[in-house]
Design a protein around this motif. Sequence first.
Motif, short mmCIF file in Angstrom:
data_model
loop_
_atom_site.label_atom_id
_atom_site.label_comp_id
_atom_site.label_asym_id
_atom_site.label_seq_id
_atom_site.Cartn_x
_atom_site.Cartn_y
_atom_site.Cartn_z
N VAL A 451 0.84 -1.20 0.00
CA VAL A 451 0.00 0.00 0.00
C VAL A 451 0.88 1.25 0.00
N PRO A 452 0.44 2.30 -0.70
CA PRO A 452 1.22 3.55 -0.71
C PRO A 452 1.19 4.25 0.64
N LYS A 453 1.98 5.28 0.75
CA LYS A 453 1.92 6.12 1.93
C LYS A 453 0.54 6.76 2.02
N ARG A 454 0.06 6.86 3.22
CA ARG A 454 -1.31 7.32 3.45
C ARG A 454 -1.55 8.72 2.89
N ASN A 455 -0.54 9.57 2.90
CA ASN A 455 -0.74 10.94 2.43
C ASN A 455 -0.63 11.08 0.91
N GLU A 456 -0.43 9.93 0.21
CA GLU A 456 -0.28 9.98 -1.25
C GLU A 456 -1.52 9.43 -1.97
N VAL A 457 -1.87 8.20 -1.71
CA VAL A 457 -3.06 7.59 -2.32
C VAL A 457 -3.67 6.62 -1.31
N THR A 458 -5.00 6.67 -1.18
CA THR A 458 -5.67 5.86 -0.16
C THR A 458 -6.59 4.78 -0.74
N ASN A 459 -6.62 4.66 -2.07
CA ASN A 459 -7.46 3.60 -2.68
C ASN A 459 -6.71 2.87 -3.79
N LEU A 460 -5.43 2.61 -3.53
CA LEU A 460 -4.57 1.91 -4.50
C LEU A 460 -3.77 0.82 -3.79
N LEU A 461 -3.67 -0.34 -4.42
CA LEU A 461 -2.82 -1.42 -3.93
C LEU A 461 -1.83 -1.80 -5.03
N VAL A 462 -0.60 -2.14 -4.61
CA VAL A 462 0.50 -2.38 -5.57
C VAL A 462 1.21 -3.68 -5.18
N PRO A 463 0.71 -4.84 -5.64
CA PRO A 463 1.31 -6.10 -5.22
C PRO A 463 2.51 -6.56 -6.05
#
Length: 668
Positions: A451-463
């Motif tokens: 998961v990205p940093k919370r202050n960057e994107v909150t609805n993206l996953l990167v597996p």
Amino acid sequence: MMKKIGLYALLIILIQVPCLADEKEQTYDICIYGGTSAGVAAAYTAAKAGKSVVLIEPGQLLGGMSSGGLGQTDIGNKYVVRGLALDFYRKIGKHYGTFEQWIFEPKVAAAIFNQYMEQCDADVYYGQVLLNVSKAGTVIREIQLQSTEKLGEPSMTIRARIFMDCSYEGDLMAKAGVSYHVGREDNKVYGETLNGVQLLEGHQLPDSIDPYVVRGDPASGLLWGIQESELLPKGTGDKKIQAYNYRITLTNVPENRIAIAKPDHYDPERYELLRRQKEKQPWKALRDVFIWSHMPNGKTDINNRNGFSTDMIGMNWEYPEADYARRQEIIKAHEDYTKGLLYFVGNDPSVPQVIRDEMRQWGYPKDEYVNHNHWSPQLYIREARRMVGELVMTQHHCQGREVVTDAVGYAAYTMDSHNCDRLVVNGMVKNEGNVEVGGFPPFPISYRAIVPKRNEVTNLLVPVCLSASHIAFGSIRMEPVFMVLGQSAAIAACLAIDQDIDVQEVAVSELQEILEENPKADHRQPDVLISTTDSHAVQLTGTWEKGSSGGYGHSYLEANSKTGVSTAKFVAALLPAGNYDIYTYFPRTAESAPQFDYTVYNGKTTVKKQLDLSGVEIKGQTSSTWVPLGRYSVTGGEAPAFVEISTAGAEGVVAANAMLFVPVDDQQ
């Protein structure tokens, strides 16, 4: 809404499917960018969970490298292969008439990935490349796509509540404003020892190879394939990328073989370094030039070997951040180089006749990549962008000095990097960047790394392009692990939607519980696994010691018949009534007994047998495998079922590692 597009029906598509321009905007629960093995696992998982799902694949092939030629699966330890990933290799095994299969033809893998998508209610679009990403604060609202046939012109817009980047390149992640890294970090960044510049011996050129076109004359220029680089101190960070290549599928079956012809832009002088390497290291067979792994039905998975082979070192540095058109140029250059190498080895007068004759026995398979001129459309993108997320996996996690508690998958492969550069060192040609360091057990991968940093994107996953240092990514970046992480990411996406929370807020304990209860994503009954690490479920008598290597999971036990009779009873206390195929895990060593006694109690009756291990064939990279004990009907009586193995009747070492109960009625 346009439904799934069949991979092998392109002509029918052009006739029957409405133009994408007629469908400007579509809305889904989950949008997955990248039809890699991780993307397919994620799409299947989310669709089976009842979510509306779209899978976007820029090319025309599902499965990435798993269907793109990498049929000699890189595993490290089969313990890490779980859930849908394991289901995939079981389906491969069913095709070939085995339990699990780790060596397979590309077309078989492609068919299985397509089968997953046919069996779930997800839409699939091919030939669509990311154009733009629109955000509101930290939320991705929509993505705009462009057709590979009309670059620069918007073709469709996808809106979704959750997005997933399952591509090898990390384009969605990057356009969404997520922090990422390209290249190798300096060792000082994370306190590592194996990152950055590394001039080591693996896949290295022998000493004293002259780098110049005219030997001894620097004014004549460098040979093709050598960079004008300066060797920096060990551990220094840079932007260089480990080499890409093709995992080459050839066949020696005459009726299925297309001769290797002179390819586009062929120039034999590109292979002068190979000639000079041969002078120092004479060839006796093709295996001196390539890692030549045999696949079923007379096919290959060919990989890089030694100092000059299929890796196109230093020719991919632009690729991670290049646009689609430039990437296609880089891909074509790799194809021309690789086909040229095959032609060179089979035809150049400088190659020994015996090698040329051997090479000419092989050709491109007529039944593989039939829509792509029988050549894989998937270049092996070993590494591109890597996210810098909530947590960065490092060498310390690989080697167990740091252990995360929010695991969404495991890795176990050697910390592996192919060479990143080829340059002149002390007047001779050297490759730089190859690292191969293993010797550690499976280690957990943190949810915070996908998961990205919370202050960057909150609805993206990167597996896939997950948060890891270069050298840690070298251990994690294996196809089975990507599938596991893709499935975990899909479960996280479903939880975030159901609970209306940011992906960073997902309770990993809930995710883990779902994985355990529904590992195949479609509510088929799970396997029951009992290992010797489960001390409450394994009862030991006699003398057992820790095994040396090659077991399933973190450790196993072994007992020598010379020390007397020892037993290990695997008690399946929670095993539901039903029919099961039972397997024991066999880590073969030089001291392994060729047979041992075992007892199966099904809750009602006891069966005693002897297991003959002398004919067990172990294929693939590990020295261990599951061995069947037979099919049994478990009654669910008052006393729990168990399997007990014994050194009685054995001559040598017996391993007590793991016991697997596979429900017969739920196998597919």
